[in-house]
Design an enzyme around this catalytic site. Structure first.
Site, mmCIF file in Angstrom:
data_model
loop_
_atom_site.group_PDB
_atom_site.id
_atom_site.type_symbol
_atom_site.label_atom_id
_atom_site.label_comp_id
_atom_site.label_asym_id
_atom_site.label_seq_id
_atom_site.Cartn_x
_atom_site.Cartn_y
_atom_site.Cartn_z
ATOM 1 N N ARG A 180 0.828 -1.216 0.000
ATOM 2 C CA ARG A 180 0.000 0.000 0.000
ATOM 3 C C ARG A 180 0.865 1.271 0.000
ATOM 4 N NH1 ARG A 180 -5.405 0.746 1.857
ATOM 5 N NH2 ARG A 180 -4.998 2.873 1.212
ATOM 6 N N LYS A 181 2.185 1.121 0.124
ATOM 7 C CA LYS A 181 3.049 2.290 0.222
ATOM 8 C C LYS A 181 3.627 2.654 -1.151
ATOM 9 C CE LYS A 181 2.237 2.142 4.619
ATOM 10 N NZ LYS A 181 1.454 0.909 4.781
ATOM 11 N N ALA A 182 4.245 3.853 -1.238
ATOM 12 C CA ALA A 182 4.677 4.370 -2.550
ATOM 13 C C ALA A 182 5.679 3.442 -3.239
ATOM 14 C CB ALA A 182 5.269 5.766 -2.380
#
Ligand SMILES: Cc1ncc(COP(=O)(O)O)c(C=O)c1O
Length: 391
Positions: A180-182
């Site tokens: 879910r992170k960049a």
């Protein structure tokens, strides 16, 4: 068209990267992890970076290295992922929850100052959704009271204040590479710090408290001699498969952040006419990393009396979008109000009114670098249609 909440960016470069350590045969805490650490440190401009298996273990390791002990109090925001508070509990400490600012979703710095007691040892500000907490104010409270600051930068990749990257303001910063992170390594985390002493202790503690890593021993002249174990450590070692994947993601980092900002700007513009939805704010001097684009659903100004009713309307809106093939999520949860903490410390929504409102009314929209204008348009028109239809 179906639009997920997020989509990692993987191409032939990532596919090739994960093969590289397999070809060498050294696949844990080896050269690819070291290269990833060096590249990450250079990106955020930190002198030290220590890779771990997740942001949760990065936070746990940081607090263990800072010697958090039973009875210690650590101030954490009430609206954050439960991991921020859990790491304090793992070490026998007590997370002292602080309400948030509903505009930024970050810790309320005025209330934070009032929560310091003689037992307080540190603060964990969270840079939620990619927006830095007010680190000037956090730093002032910490300095005045002799506290350490561990930045929960799980969502903070690309988040800056006056050009300075998060993870470099406090005693250390902890990042996540969850999908879910960049940028992602599957699971994965990183500690950044300017302290050589803290980094060295974290390096030892992530490997059972060893005086020397396996790699250092194997390339040295006495590989048969085992390390000593002066500390009670953990196994929080990253694999080189993750390290190599992280390096491939770092090659794309600037592009990923620029595209996330492009999508956010497009949302800002298209959602402006919706006066029932507050868009993410970016205070002057701040760069938002846009780990998520989180709005507040507020047909009426939220109050304790109307929050439940408005929350039901938000859920109906989310259900209508889901039915149209568009994924949305609440921003995150009010960790303080999750059952474990509610029961353990007798907490209730009235203790953290704004965290409760954020949990009940936040709305995270799909955001990923590959998102097209047509997809952004569809999300916005579907939101408008669902509200128009009386959601
Ligand atoms: C604010 C915050 N802190 C900590 C974490 C934990 O990160 P990880 O999943 O890498 O352990 C998350 C995960 O979403 C998070 O959002």
């Amino acid at each position: 068209m179906s639009i997920p909440i997020t989509k990692p960016v993987f191409g032939p470069e990532e596919l090739r990267a994960v093969q590289l350590p397999l070809e060498t045969g050294w696949i844990v805490q080896g050269p690819y992890v070291k290269t990833f650490e060096d590249r990450f440190a250079a990106f955020v401009v930190a002198s030290q970076a220590v890779a771990t298996t997740s942001c949760t273990t990065a936070l746990h390791l940081a607090l263990a290295a800072l010697r958090v002990a039973p009875g210690d109090e650590v101030i954490v925001p009430a609206f954050t992922w439960v991991a921020t508070a859990n790491v304090v509990e793992y070490l026998g400490g007590r997370p002292v929850f602080c309400d948030i600012d509903l505009e930024t979703f970050n810790i309320d710095v005025d209330q934070m100052a009032s929560l310091v007691t003689p037992r307080t040892v540190g603060i964990i500000p969270v840079h939620l959704f990619g927006l830095c907490a007010d680190m000037d104010a956090v730093g002032r409270v910490a300095e005045r009271n002799g506290l350490w600051v561990v930045e929960d930068a799980a969502c903070g990749f690309g988040a800056r204040i006056r050009g300075r990257h998060c993870g470099t303001f406090g005693t250390c910063g902890c990042f996540s590479f969850h999908p879910r992170k960049a940028i992602t390594t599957g699971e994965g985390g990183m500690i950044t710090t300017a302290s050589h002493e803290l980094a060295a202790l974290a390096v030892s503690l992530r490997d059972h408290g060893a005086t020397e890593s396996d790699l250092a021993r194997h390339v040295g002249n006495a590989p048969f001699r085992l390390a000593d174990y002066p500390h009670l450590g953990y196994n929080f070692r990253m694999t080189d498969i993750q390290g190599a994947l992280g390096c491939a993601q770092m090659d794309r980092a600037e592009w990923i952040l620029a595209e996330r900002t492009r999508v956010a700007r497009a949302y800002d513009e298209r959602l402006e006419p919706f006066d029932w939805l507050s868009r993410p704010v970016v205070p002057p001097g701040f760069d938002h990393g846009y780990q998520s684009y989180v709005c507040l659903f507020r047909p009426d100004a939220p109050t304790s009396a109307n929050v439940e009713r408005q929350s039901e309307r938000r859920d109906e809106l989310m259900a209508a979008l889901e039915a149209a093939g568009i994924a949305t999520r609440p921003g995150t949860h009010a960790a303080a109000l999750s059952r474990y903490y509610r029961e353990r410390y007798s907490l209730e929504p009235s203790c953290f009114a704004r965290a409760h409102m954020a949990e009940s009314l936040s709305l995270s929209l799909p955001l990923f670098p590959q998102m097209t204008d047509a997809e952004i348009d569809l999300v916005c028109s579907s939101l408008g249609a669902a509200m128009g239809a009386g959601a």
